[in-house]
Design an enzyme around this catalytic site. Structure first.
Site, PDB file in Angstrom:
ATOM      1  N   GLU A 210       1.570  21.047  37.086  1.00  0.00           N
ATOM      2  CA  GLU A 210       2.928  21.402  37.504  1.00  0.00           C
ATOM      3  C   GLU A 210       2.988  22.742  38.244  1.00  0.00           C
ATOM      4  O   GLU A 210       2.329  23.706  37.847  1.00  0.00           O
ATOM      5  CB  GLU A 210       3.876  21.475  36.291  1.00  0.00           C
ATOM      6  CG  GLU A 210       4.244  20.136  35.715  1.00  0.00           C
ATOM      7  CD  GLU A 210       5.495  20.213  34.857  1.00  0.00           C
ATOM      8  OE1 GLU A 210       6.368  21.044  35.156  1.00  0.00           O
ATOM      9  OE2 GLU A 210       5.587  19.443  33.887  1.00  0.00           O
ATOM     10  N   CYS A 219       5.275  15.121  32.738  1.00  0.00           N
ATOM     11  CA  CYS A 219       6.182  15.667  33.746  1.00  0.00           C
ATOM     12  C   CYS A 219       7.136  14.545  34.134  1.00  0.00           C
ATOM     13  O   CYS A 219       6.698  13.524  34.682  1.00  0.00           O
ATOM     14  CB  CYS A 219       5.399  16.167  34.959  1.00  0.00           C
ATOM     15  SG  CYS A 219       6.437  16.781  36.310  1.00  0.00           S
ATOM     16  N   GLY A 222       7.570  14.137  37.766  1.00  0.00           N
ATOM     17  CA  GLY A 222       6.257  13.676  38.232  1.00  0.00           C
ATOM     18  C   GLY A 222       6.055  12.198  37.982  1.00  0.00           C
ATOM     19  O   GLY A 222       5.479  11.475  38.801  1.00  0.00           O
TER      20      GLY A 222
HETATM   21  N1  API Z   1       7.259  22.364  37.369  1.00  0.00           N
HETATM   22  C1  API Z   1       8.413  21.688  37.993  1.00  0.00           C
HETATM   23  C2  API Z   1       9.675  21.874  37.118  1.00  0.00           C
HETATM   24  C3  API Z   1       9.574  21.130  35.792  1.00  0.00           C
HETATM   25  C4  API Z   1       9.381  19.649  36.018  1.00  0.00           C
HETATM   26  C5  API Z   1       8.842  18.861  34.835  1.00  0.00           C
HETATM   27  N2  API Z   1       8.624  19.597  33.615  1.00  0.00           N
HETATM   28  C6  API Z   1       9.667  17.613  34.612  1.00  0.00           C
HETATM   29  O1  API Z   1       9.753  17.117  33.480  1.00  0.00           O
HETATM   30  O2  API Z   1      10.188  17.072  35.632  1.00  0.00           O
HETATM   31  C7  API Z   1       8.675  22.298  39.371  1.00  0.00           C
HETATM   32  O3  API Z   1       8.282  23.451  39.583  1.00  0.00           O
HETATM   33  O4  API Z   1       9.277  21.606  40.195  1.00  0.00           O
END
Ligand code: API
Length: 276
Positions: A210, A219, A222
């Protein structure tokens, strides 16, 4: 200052949740980094700030900060934990909630079985909307890295994602390729790097390095990005069961401008207080 928080997790992606609905809370980059630090602070992948809003028809605002302190547009696992939080803490008696995020409005539904379904909105593939620098929009792109050139799909779920097909997620070079993709210059706002292994047309294994947090156990955005990329490539069909290291997420998408629906778990772990 003493800061009350609730520790939560959704498929192993973990969060510190702050209730700022009564009193606004402002945290500096370094304060967020300290809270997220797994040795010196509480430890979390992201910090979620729950705020009131006076926007008509909208119940809350929710802000997302990565462990590196940077505020980002969207967080899928965080959205599910947000719903569990506002319901369990008595901040609403609704089970279908409209919430403002930095990437727009999303609708969340707490299911009878305790799982949460989130309407994540439509995926965006236009490079400028990801953002990703490309001569033209395509289903895949080649990306030169330090030692090799990889093939990725690029999509926004409100936040940017690069998805790479691998033969086996357990042996994928997440630790070496993840950081190189995350900070690749063709992603001007950096990017979340997904490593997807197709098991069959309705199931994948997925690991995600991430943006701003490193590899997490799951994620949510993701999982959405990987599923829609596979559907676009013709290797997957909706619904897609996404096996992550921390749990299973189910993604549904009818294609084109249809919204991506994500369903998965969300748990409260403990309440606490930290001196910052
Ligand atoms: N690291 C991601 C934010 C958290 C996304 C992830 N924890 C999820 O569940 O979608 C970013 O910088 O866009």
């Amino acid at each position: 200052m003493k800061l009350r928080f609730t520790k939560m997790q959704g498929a192993g992606n973990d969060f510190v949740v702050i209730d700022a609905t009564q009193t606004p809370v402002t945290l500096s980059h370094s304060q967020i980094q300290h809270i997220a630090n797994r040795y010196l602070g509480v430890g979390c992948d992201q910090l979620l700030m729950v705020e009131a809003t006076d926007t008509p028809g909208v119940d809350f605002r929710y802000r997302i900060f990565n462990a590196d302190g940077g505020e980002v547009e969207q967080c899928g696992n965080g959205a599910r934990c947000f719903v569990r939080f506002v319901v369990e803490k008595g901040l609403t008696n609704k089970h279908e909630i409209r919430v403002e995020t930095a990437s727009g409005l999303i609708t969340l539904m707490l299911q009878a079985d305790g799982q949460v379904t989130v309407n994540m909105g439509a995926p965006r593939f236009i490079p400028a909307q990801i953002p990703f620098e490309a001569a033209a929009q395509a289903t895949t792109y080649t990306l030169p890295l330090a030692g090799e050139t990889v093939t990725i799909s690029a999509v926004s779920m409100g936040n940017p994602h690069a998805v790479m097909l691998v033969d086996n997620v357990h042996t994928a070079e997440v630790a070496t390729l993840g950081p190189q993709i995350e900070s690749h210059p063709r992603f001007p706002q950096r990017v979340n790097a997904g490593f997807m292994q197709v098991l069959n047309e309705h199931e994948i294994n997925l690991r995600v390095y991430e943006r701003g947090s490193g590899e997490t156990l799951a994620c949510g955005t993701g999982a959405c990005a990987a599923a829609v990329s596979g559907i676009q490539l013709g290797t997957l069909q909706s619904p897609v069961k996404v096996h992550t290291r921390g749990g299973i997420l189910t993604i549904q998408w009818a294609g084109a401008d249809a919204p991506v629906m994500m369903t998965g778990p969300a748990e409260i772990v403990f309440d606490g207080e930290i001196d910052i």
